[in-house]
Enzyme design. Structure first.
Site, short mmCIF file in Angstrom:
data_model
loop_
_atom_site.label_atom_id
_atom_site.label_comp_id
_atom_site.label_asym_id
_atom_site.label_seq_id
_atom_site.Cartn_x
_atom_site.Cartn_y
_atom_site.Cartn_z
N TYR A 95 46.18 66.76 56.43
CA TYR A 95 45.54 68.07 56.58
C TYR A 95 44.02 67.95 56.63
O TYR A 95 43.33 68.82 57.14
CB TYR A 95 45.88 68.96 55.38
CG TYR A 95 47.27 69.55 55.36
CD1 TYR A 95 48.21 69.29 56.35
CD2 TYR A 95 47.63 70.41 54.31
CE1 TYR A 95 49.48 69.86 56.29
CE2 TYR A 95 48.88 70.99 54.25
CZ TYR A 95 49.81 70.71 55.24
OH TYR A 95 51.05 71.28 55.18
N GLY A 96 43.52 66.87 56.00
CA GLY A 96 42.08 66.78 55.70
C GLY A 96 41.15 66.82 56.88
O GLY A 96 39.98 67.16 56.74
N ASP A 134 52.37 70.06 49.25
CA ASP A 134 51.22 69.24 49.63
C ASP A 134 51.46 68.78 51.06
O ASP A 134 52.57 68.96 51.60
CB ASP A 134 51.10 68.03 48.68
CG ASP A 134 49.98 67.07 49.09
OD1 ASP A 134 48.86 67.55 49.34
OD2 ASP A 134 50.21 65.85 49.17
N SER A 135 50.47 68.13 51.65
CA SER A 135 50.66 67.57 52.99
C SER A 135 51.61 66.37 52.96
O SER A 135 52.09 65.96 54.02
CB SER A 135 49.32 67.15 53.57
OG SER A 135 48.79 66.07 52.82
N CYS A 167 41.33 65.17 45.65
CA CYS A 167 42.43 65.12 46.61
C CYS A 167 43.59 64.56 45.83
O CYS A 167 43.44 63.56 45.11
CB CYS A 167 42.09 64.19 47.78
SG CYS A 167 43.52 63.83 48.86
N CYS A 195 47.51 70.64 46.75
CA CYS A 195 46.74 70.00 47.81
C CYS A 195 45.36 70.65 47.82
O CYS A 195 45.26 71.87 47.99
CB CYS A 195 47.44 70.23 49.15
SG CYS A 195 46.49 69.68 50.58
N HIS A 200 46.06 62.92 46.54
CA HIS A 200 46.48 61.56 46.87
C HIS A 200 45.68 60.50 46.10
O HIS A 200 46.15 59.38 45.92
CB HIS A 200 46.28 61.26 48.36
CG HIS A 200 47.33 61.84 49.27
ND1 HIS A 200 47.42 63.18 49.53
CD2 HIS A 200 48.31 61.24 50.00
CE1 HIS A 200 48.42 63.39 50.38
NE2 HIS A 200 48.97 62.23 50.69
N GLU A 241 49.62 57.14 52.14
CA GLU A 241 50.87 57.48 52.84
C GLU A 241 51.53 56.22 53.41
O GLU A 241 52.73 56.21 53.64
CB GLU A 241 50.60 58.50 53.97
CG GLU A 241 50.12 59.85 53.47
CD GLU A 241 51.25 60.81 53.05
OE1 GLU A 241 52.33 60.77 53.66
OE2 GLU A 241 51.03 61.59 52.10
#
Ligand code: DGL
Length: 272
Positions: free
Chosen positions: A45-46, A13-14, A188, A77, A190, A156
């Protein structure tokens, strides 16, 4: 040379988001070895061009195969899966699982009013991957999509509750709330970490759907189909990050749990 079954599942994933998928895979398949790379050095990345994300995804997937001997790749991701899954599936010598089709399947299964929503990064939503995946399920539903720039950054930073994130959520979720959806896919990886705020904004009657469990079931099915599941007790779990590994270990352990004891550094040169 380890047998095919003994080789690890590779996942990337990012950043921290794919840990939602890693958790589901560890819980469903505790015997499997797992190597997870969070590309925190290059996240998010988004908001990046599709070509750039596709190149990152290829680098990560090939590193998992060449440097860690992965027997299967999980693209944990949505942003990467929405632009790179097809290419990865055609060029990699091992099976590849994304999060988009499993998520779409889970979403259309839970709706009662046939009004469903998906939220994701700008890259994921603008790729149209979910419109296509929901169409492929052939379910008779109306899909409303909304991009949520900024959500990933909050996760994050470990800021998953509070006024700032709530105010942003109220603004960004307005399209799906106004559409009267009864189920909302967190498109997503996250976003499950923001479930509390998202649920407060959407209201208790809206079911939040995460693709993590459904993706874990897809991984199990592919392992069985190829007869490459590992049957011995208790797999090893390894975590790497291209960013600050102390932060990755600290926040990652809190998000994923005790399996994330430490993190190692990953770079594009790992294994070379
Ligand atoms: N977890 C990634 C996804 O599912 C996140 C994105 C990002 O880095 O913007 O899309």
């Amino acid at each position: 040379m380890p047998s095919m079954s003994d080789r690890p599942i590779g996942m990337f994933d990012s950043g921290f988001g794919g840990l939602t998928v890693a958790r589901a895979v560890i819980d469903l398949l505790p015997n499997e070895h797992l190597v997870y790379i969070g590309d925190t050095g290059r996240y998010p990345y988004g908001n990046k061009p599709a070509d750039e994300v596709r190149e990152y995804a290829r680098e990560l997937a090939w590193s998992l195969i060449n440097d860690f001997d992965a027997k299967l790749i999980v693209v944990a991701c949505n942003t990467a899966a929405s632009v790179a899954l097809e290419q990865l599936a055609s060029e990699l010598p091992v099976p590849v699982v994304g999060v988009i089709e499993p998520g779409a399947r889970a979403l259309v299964r839970v709706t009662h009013n046939n009004k469903v929503g998906v939220i994701g990064t700008v890259g994921t939503i603008s790729s149209g991957a979910y419109v296509q995946a929901v169409r492929q399920t052939k379910a008779n539903v109306v899909l409303t999509s909304a991009a949520c720039p900024g959500f990933v950054e909050f996760v994050e930073r470990d800021q998953t509750t509070g006024d700032e994130v709530t105010v942003l959520a109220e603004r960004l979720l307005a399209p799906v709330r106004n559409a009267g959806v009864d189920s909302l896919l967190l498109g997503c990886t996250h976003y499950p970490y923001l479930s509390r705020v998202i649920s407060e904004v959407m209201g208790p009657e809206v079911v939040l759907v995460s693709s993590a469990d459904e993706t874990a079931f897809a991984v199990r099915d592919i392992l069985l189909e190829h007869s490459i599941q590992r049957d011995e007790l208790q797999g090893d779990h390894r975590f790497l990050s291209s960013g600050d590994i102390a932060w990755f270990a600290q926040l990652g352990r809190r998000l994923l749990g005790p399996e994330l004891e430490r993190a190692d550094y990953w770079s594009t040169n790992t294994g070379r």
